[in-house]
Every structure is written in C-alpha cells, then in structure tokens.
Write an enzyme that holds these catalytic residues in place. Sequence first.
Site: not given
Lengths: 257, 257
Positions: A173, A88, A146
Amino acid sequence: MKKQVKLSIPQQSEQKRPLICTPLTGSDRNSLMTQLEVIVKKNPDMIEWRVDFFEKLDDLQAVKSVAEEIRNRSAHIPILFTRRSTREGGEEITISEKQVFNMYEAMMISKTVDLIDVELSADQADIDRVKRLAEDHHVQLLMSYHNFSETPSVEEIYNKLKETEDQGADIGKIAVMPQSIEDVLSLMQATTKASKHLSIPIVTMSMGRLGALSRMMGGACGSAMTFAVGSASSAPGQMPIEQLNAVLQVIEDVMGE
Amino acid sequence: MKKQVKLSIPQQSEQKRPLICTPLTGSDRNSLMTQLEVIVKKNPDMIEWRVDFFEKLDDLQAVKSVAEEIRNRSAHIPILFTRRSTREGGEEITISEKQVFNMYEAMMISKTVDLIDVELSADQADIDRVKRLAEDHHVQLLMSYHNFSETPSVEEIYNKLKETEDQGADIGKIAVMPQSIEDVLSLMQATTKASKHLSIPIVTMSMGRLGALSRMMGGACGSAMTFAVGSASSAPGQMPIEQLNAVLQVIEDVMGE
C-alpha cells in the site's frame, strides 16, 4: 466467536471494481462501537481499526477485548488492524515500538484480525517477527508507505511498492500527497505499472482534495482497494462510501465489457 | 428567431466542472427533431449537430432549414456545427470539400449556429476562410484533431492543441484512442499541461471503453467540455448524460473548496 474471516484480495487488473475499506477511528470502546454500527450497515469490503486513535493503547487487555467485540459485531467483514506511526501521519501514542509489536502479536494469536498493517519504515527485526507470526496464524500482511508532504516520482512510487513485495508482504500500500493534478497522475501511472509487474495486490491513493480523483479512478489503474468514510475519515481526501459507490458503479457500467 | 446565443467557454482550471455537449446524429429532419426533443429536456450546455450524418447534405436549403429549426427548438442552448471528415472518424458524404466550406459559410451568415468545428487537417485556405467569416459573424471557431487508432505521446498531443491556438482557434479539441490505461493517463497529462500553458480553452477526450475515464476526470485536468449521450452516441465511449452528471457532481463535491 473469534472465527477468522477468510479474505482474498484479488490482484487487480484494469477496469475491476476495487474493494472499499472504511476506517474505525474512535478513541474509546463506546465511540468505536457507535462507529462500527454505522459502518457495518454500509457494507464495506473491509474495516480498518486505526488503533493509534484508541486512548487505552497501553492496556493490552482493553485492546484485545475491544478487538474481540469489533470482530463479533462486524458481520464477517474482514478486519485490518493498523497502528499508523506519527512519522507516517498517525496519532501520538504512549507505548513503545516494542509494545506495538507485542500488541500485533497478541492480535494475530487471538485471531481477532484478518490483516495487519506494518509500515515499510519499521525495523527489519519487527517486520520479520510479524511476518513469521502472520504466516503461522494465517493473517495477511499489508505493508505500507505514506508520505503526507509530497508525491515521489513514478519510479520511486513503483520502487516502494516493489519493496513491499520483496519484503514478503501479501499486499502493498502507498499513500502520497499531491501538490498538483500532475502528482495525482503520477500516482496513477505508478499504480498501473505496479499492478502489471508485481505479483501481489496493491492499494494506492493520492490524498487530499486533488487526490480524491485517485480514490475514484485508482481501481481502473490497478489499485485493489480504496478507502472511504463510513462514519469518520482517517486521512485527507476520503469521501463518503455512498458517493464512492455511486461513482464506482458508473465506472463499472461504462468500462465493463 | 435566428437570435444568436452568446456563449463563453471559460478557460478551465483545475477542479472546475466541465461543460457537457451532446451530439445530434439524425439522418433526416424528423429523426433530428426527435433527438433534439429528448436532448433539450436533459439540459446540456451545448448541442453539436454532426451534420455528416445528415443524408440531404447536398441540399444546402435543407441544411439551412433544419439548422434554423434546431435553433428554434434548442431552448437557447448553444449549437456547435460539425462536419466530421471520414479521415477523422466521420460519415461518408457526397459533397466536395468546397461545398462543405460553402455550407459552413452559409451557416455562419445565417447565424443559426454559435460554433463551427474545423479540423486541423483541413486545407489552410479553407481554415483561413472560415476564420475570417467566424470573426465577421461572431461565431466561435473550434479546431479539432481526432485519432481513432492510437494515442500520440504527451508532447504530440500538447503540440496539436498548441497548433489550434497558433491557427487562431477560439477553442482547441483533441480526441484520441487509447490502447491501455497508460494512454488515457497520457491524454490527461497533456490536458493538464495544455490547460496551463495555452491561452484558449481546450476540450480533450480519450475514446472507447478505457477512455471513458477521461470523459469523467478530464475536467479536473483542465478540459473545458466533455461529450455525453443525450439521445444517441457520436463517438465510442460516450456515456449517458445522467451518469456523467452524477459523477461530475461527486467530483465537484469532493474536490471543490
């Protein structure tokens, strides 16, 4: 000393000013303390220690000692502890996943960090273990996703954020890479949707040069936090905290009631 | 004296800094000159005379005389001449549509203005007449659409901008009112699409408090110009030129190569 900072990330509604988090990326104790001194003066709302940049990651005592020193010198600013995996976008490290989660456990027990970042892509057993410990030790669990190559669809971005909620995260997130302004707008659309429909605060960003727009405007779409450079950048597109603060102030002035 | 300012609005591609246009809204000669003095010091890229605010609109000589004075005191900043109709958010006026277009003709012939704003909703015969005169007198034709109650779909916004191109406009402008951040993002999506697919520069904005985001970020999506307050606002959500300039500078710094 080892005093735990009480932190509450408010769920973000339209036009709220997002919190600012600045990363620590030093490879050793001295460079970390130098960065920290610079960062603390800039008064961010949160400090993220990207521990995957730390070269002595295989020495748990060294990590704990530096974590304690960061805590003592961070002027009560909450600390987010993050090992970003290479898959990530993080740095190569020499320790195993098991050792990473042992380190997480040690951090939570020692109460030197306020939040722990765990990737959605981690093993479910590791996620469950961190979750139990985070609850026991009153550490907040931030779960993240991510993508450094592309921007998934609005629906996929929303679903990733929903997954963090389903996993029991305190904060969700997502950071994605845009190929175009359309991708940046997709991230912002998904942010708007997730901030309305999810029960936890979310933190989103589109990375790189184009994505910088989202670091400034994401708060107005419902992102509770944005990352900025205090001393050194930890991801593409992060801008200096001074510039970000100036823009956020204007947005607050013109969009506030 | 009556020297025509050469103006070129570049077609906007991603990350370009948009031009800034500031409105003049005075109701008489003196208030206009007071506003102009303030505005010129702030060095906008364009000045729009919103002539529907002018109380002596029924006195064509007065309009021509003030236009000439504005030209002489505007430090070579290009002048956009606009009568906004009440159906598109403008002021009540006492003259007929025929007189409005006679006034436009007089302005073009006298070369005191560089651009003329004509609404897409005007009569086709009036549009055609202005278009011919604009070509003859080297005045640029900006065609506009305003919706003060809502934000049409991305497709509808794009189609309105396409319509300005089809009508032969030199510049297409659309201003819409958002009810939500989603609406602001729709306007920005349509802007991105139109700036890629149309052959003329476009100017877009989402109005009001929420829409202020588009006045700052629209340039990155392909809007060639944004309106800001030099002395007085002419539409909801316009921000002071100083604040807008500060934000545009940051965007240029972080998004520029």
